[in-house]
Design a protein around this motif. Structure first.
Motif, PDB file in Angstrom:
ATOM      1  N   ALA A 111       0.839  -1.205   0.000  1.00  0.00           N
ATOM      2  CA  ALA A 111       0.000   0.000   0.000  1.00  0.00           C
ATOM      3  C   ALA A 111       0.869   1.249   0.000  1.00  0.00           C
ATOM      4  O   ALA A 111       0.625   2.202  -0.748  1.00  0.00           O
ATOM      5  CB  ALA A 111      -0.927  -0.019   1.219  1.00  0.00           C
ATOM      6  N   ALA A 112       1.922   1.228   0.824  1.00  0.00           N
ATOM      7  CA  ALA A 112       2.800   2.404   0.901  1.00  0.00           C
ATOM      8  C   ALA A 112       3.496   2.635  -0.431  1.00  0.00           C
ATOM      9  O   ALA A 112       3.616   3.773  -0.900  1.00  0.00           O
ATOM     10  CB  ALA A 112       3.832   2.208   2.018  1.00  0.00           C
ATOM     11  N   MET A 113       3.961   1.540  -1.048  1.00  0.00           N
ATOM     12  CA  MET A 113       4.644   1.676  -2.332  1.00  0.00           C
ATOM     13  C   MET A 113       3.671   2.135  -3.419  1.00  0.00           C
ATOM     14  O   MET A 113       4.025   2.903  -4.308  1.00  0.00           O
ATOM     15  CB  MET A 113       5.266   0.334  -2.742  1.00  0.00           C
ATOM     16  CG  MET A 113       6.452  -0.101  -1.934  1.00  0.00           C
ATOM     17  SD  MET A 113       7.884   0.973  -2.108  1.00  0.00           S
ATOM     18  CE  MET A 113       8.548   0.397  -3.672  1.00  0.00           C
ATOM     19  N   GLY A 114       2.460   1.640  -3.341  1.00  0.00           N
ATOM     20  CA  GLY A 114       1.506   1.919  -4.407  1.00  0.00           C
ATOM     21  C   GLY A 114       0.793   3.251  -4.265  1.00  0.00           C
ATOM     22  O   GLY A 114       0.249   3.768  -5.247  1.00  0.00           O
ATOM     23  N   PHE A 115       0.832   3.827  -3.042  1.00  0.00           N
ATOM     24  CA  PHE A 115       0.058   5.048  -2.830  1.00  0.00           C
ATOM     25  C   PHE A 115       0.378   6.184  -3.801  1.00  0.00           C
ATOM     26  O   PHE A 115      -0.539   6.776  -4.380  1.00  0.00           O
ATOM     27  CB  PHE A 115       0.170   5.536  -1.380  1.00  0.00           C
ATOM     28  CG  PHE A 115      -0.681   6.726  -1.115  1.00  0.00           C
ATOM     29  CD1 PHE A 115      -2.045   6.574  -0.937  1.00  0.00           C
ATOM     30  CD2 PHE A 115      -0.141   8.013  -1.104  1.00  0.00           C
ATOM     31  CE1 PHE A 115      -2.850   7.679  -0.740  1.00  0.00           C
ATOM     32  CE2 PHE A 115      -0.950   9.119  -0.907  1.00  0.00           C
ATOM     33  CZ  PHE A 115      -2.301   8.947  -0.723  1.00  0.00           C
ATOM     34  N   PRO A 116       1.659   6.500  -4.030  1.00  0.00           N
ATOM     35  CA  PRO A 116       1.938   7.602  -4.970  1.00  0.00           C
ATOM     36  C   PRO A 116       1.321   7.366  -6.347  1.00  0.00           C
ATOM     37  O   PRO A 116       0.851   8.310  -6.988  1.00  0.00           O
ATOM     38  CB  PRO A 116       3.467   7.624  -5.040  1.00  0.00           C
ATOM     39  CG  PRO A 116       3.908   7.085  -3.741  1.00  0.00           C
ATOM     40  CD  PRO A 116       2.899   6.026  -3.394  1.00  0.00           C
ATOM     41  N   ILE A 117       1.316   6.111  -6.772  1.00  0.00           N
ATOM     42  CA  ILE A 117       0.750   5.822  -8.093  1.00  0.00           C
ATOM     43  C   ILE A 117      -0.772   5.972  -8.051  1.00  0.00           C
ATOM     44  O   ILE A 117      -1.374   6.540  -8.959  1.00  0.00           O
ATOM     45  CB  ILE A 117       1.146   4.409  -8.551  1.00  0.00           C
ATOM     46  CG1 ILE A 117       2.655   4.350  -8.710  1.00  0.00           C
ATOM     47  CG2 ILE A 117       0.458   4.047  -9.855  1.00  0.00           C
ATOM     48  CD1 ILE A 117       3.175   2.999  -9.050  1.00  0.00           C
TER      49      ILE A 117
END
Lengths: 329, 305
Positions: B47-53
């Protein structure tokens, strides 16, 4: 022995020298000795033309006093000034600030991204398969985002007006002032927190997937043997896992260093294409001096310093790579 | 997970092995409860990695009202495609994209051809200067592109190649060729030499063996290195920004920075994000199509340099 040596010159004088030479060359060609050279010729030409020659010009420029005016309007104004250019740059306090900042920043990035990459790679071996697939899918997307774009996205995420990070901070703390915290006002915070976050975010997919792949190379028997011998998870990690994946660890650390030391696009775009000097790492410094200010000679000196710094750190890596290369053949 | 694999691999030993393996694994923290904890952490990480996207995508669909609201909204109150029409109305967008495509395809094709030939030479022939060539390839990869940017610009300028797309393609060969040589080399080394020797015994010429044996077997390697070169060329920014700065040509990356710096457009985050997303799309697609090969091949390439 002496007879033959006496005879040879006379024989070569009488016999036409052209005759044996073509025969020999035909054999040389027939054996295909020219093939490898023909095969590497394009690559060699490319490297000479766009790497070696520019590198030569780099040193050439470093010993001159060329800026854009002298170069374009009046080339005859350019002259060789010896080491004066080096003295000027090396005597500049800003240069040393930039070098130190780059080294600190690179150290932060390499250490954090390697540690986080390792932790998440280990985590991937523990989770259920569907979670693993989810994580890998997300990371593929992160990997695909261009550095320039991720800088833009993070600038927006950390904006002091309407930025989602500040807003989440507000939601968590309930403090109104958090909502407009300016992450970029202090370059130390902006560079070492926000820029570092983008760069590590972009680097993690490669590191996590790569390290995870390396971890699967660790023989299960070894791990089980270590457990039977009473080693805890930490001990078996240190004495079994690390030695096995050591080559890969070294290479990824070196690669991280290469990428992080010359990082440019993320900082450039996170500061809206004009980073303040508190954000100048060596890549930005080079760009600002060389391209923006058109100081070709000054930036050449900086380039040389950058290459030397990099090679100094990487001598270790080159030796390692040569060992791997030697083992392979 | 691992215990299941072991058991299915060796069904005969299952009965004997099961109790031992179970207890051992339990003690190291791979019980059901711990798996649940690890899964949660894993999903949190995703989730943290994907949030910016996620944020990037959601921003493109927001209406102006949402975009300028004081508090950011995590879900648009209504979906709008205005940001995308702003991008497509921009006359510079499509030509920039086209330039990027030309440069990328050019450097991928040229890089693969040149690199492949050299990789065959290095992997299959013993010749004088072979080690020197390999070491040079290695060292070249370590010279920062930024460091030779100025002299490269000067040289290209003298050759009349600045503000030409071909000049940029040539410049990109600096990073594609060494990588392609290193990666393909390890692929070709793994093709047993007996195979092309057998082909030659069966009447193939040297070139016949090359095209019928080595080339097809290197195909997976060609795909990974091709994708890698594609990503590099598509995402590269400093070289194009420098070399094409005066020629009126630009690539989508340069177009994007222009989009961010112009005061009127700088405020339009929705359009900026839409542009950024569209520009990233060709690379994302590459990853989606070649996912497995890319992750395996890129890490293999990284190990070998």
């Amino acid at each position: 022995m002496s007879v033959t040596t006496n005879e040879t010159p006379t024989r070569s004088e009488t016999a036409p020298p052209a005759a044996p030479a073509p025969a020999q060359r035909r054999g040389f060609f027939a054996a295909g000795h020219y093939i490898p050279y023909a095969l590497i010729l394009p690559a060699a030409a490319v490297l000479l033309g766009i790497m070696a020659y520019p590198l030569f010009r780099l040193f050439d420029l470093a010993f001159q006093n060329i800026n854009r005016y002298a170069y374009i309007v009046n080339p005859s104004l350019g002259k060789y000034i010896g080491f004066e250019g080096f003295g000027k740059i090396l005597g500049d306090g800003q240069f040393w600030d930039v070098v130190l900042r780059s080294l600190y920043f690179t150290a932060e990035l390499v250490i954090l991204s390697m540690v986080l990459g390792m932790l998440f790679a280990l985590l991937l071996n523990r989770v259920s398969n569907w979670v693993k697939v989810t994580v890998i899918t997300v990371m593929m997307f992160v990997w695909a985002i261009p550095a320039l774009v991720s800088g833009t996205v993070f600038r927006w995420l950390f904006a002091s007006n309407g930025g989602v990070v500040d807003y989440v901070g507000f939601l968590l703390t309930g403090d109104e002032s958090v909502k407009h915290y300016d992450w970029f006002g202090d370059p130390t915070v902006g560079l070492y927190v926000v820029c570092a976050a983008v760069i590590i975010w972009g680097a993690l997919p490669f590191l996590v997937l790569g390290l995870n792949a390396a971890l699967t190379q660790v023989p299960k028997e070894l791990m089980e043997a270590a457990k039977l011998d009473g080693a805890g998870p930490l001990q078996s990690f240190r004495h079994v896992v690390i030695p096995v994946i050591r080559p890969f660890l070294l290479v990824t650390t070196a690669l991280s260093f290469i990428w992080d030391f010359q990082v440019f696009a993320q900082i450039f775009s996170i500061r809206n294409t004009s980073p303040e000097d508190g954000y100048w790492t060596i890549g930005i410094y080079l760009y600002e001096k060389g391209i923006v200010a058109s100081k070709y000679s000054d930036s050449s000196v900086i380039s040389i310093a950058m290459i030397l710094l990099m090679l100094a750190v990487l001598v270790f890596y080159i030796r390692q790579m040569l060992k791997i290369g030697a083992n392979e053949r | 997970m691992t215990t299941v694999d072991v058991q299915t691999d060796r069904p005969a030993e299952r009965a004997a092995a099961t109790p031992k393996v179970r207890t051992k694994v339990r003690t190291t923290g791979e019980s059901r409860g711990m798996t649940w904890v690890w899964n949660t952490i894993g999903l949190g990480f995703a989730a943290a990695m994907g949030f910016p996207i996620y944020w990037m995508i959601i921003t493109t669909f927001k209406t102006n009202k949402d975009l300028i609201s004081k508090d950011p909204t995590f879900w648009p109150s209504s979906f709008s495609f205005d940001s995308y029409s702003t991008i497509f109305d921009d006359k510079a967008f499509l030509p920039a994209l086209q330039n990027t495509a030309v440069i990328t395809v050019g450097s991928v094709v040229l890089g693969l051809v040149i690199g492949f030939l050299a990789a065959v030479a290095v992997a299959r022939f013993d010749f004088r200067g072979r080690n020197f060539f390999i070491v040079t390839m290695l060292v070249v990869q370590m010279v920062p592109l930024l460091a030779i940017l100025i002299p490269l610009y000067v040289v290209m300028n003298e050759a009349g190649l600045t503000s030409s797309l071909f000049g940029v393609v040539l410049a990109y060969l600096v990073f594609t060729v060494p990588y392609v040589v290193w990666t393909l080399r390890s692929f070709i080394v793994n093709i047993p030499a007996e195979l092309d020797e057998a082909a030659m015994v069966d009447g193939c010429t040297k070139w016949g063996a090359f095209f019928r044996v080595i080339l097809p077997l290197t195909l997976p390697g060609l795909i990974t290195t091709g994708v890698y070169s594609w990503i590099q060329a598509w995402n590269e920014f400093i070289v194009v920004n420098t070399m094409l700065s005066s020629g009126g040509k630009q690539t989508s990356m340069a177009w994007l920075t222009f989009y961010a710096t112009t005061p009127t457009r700088g405020a339009d985050y929705g359009a900026q994000m839409a542009g950024a997303l569209l520009v990233s799309l060709p690379v994302i697609l590459m990853f989606v199509i070649f996912q497995k090969k890319v992750s395996a091949g890129l890490t293999a390439g990284a190990v070998k340099g």
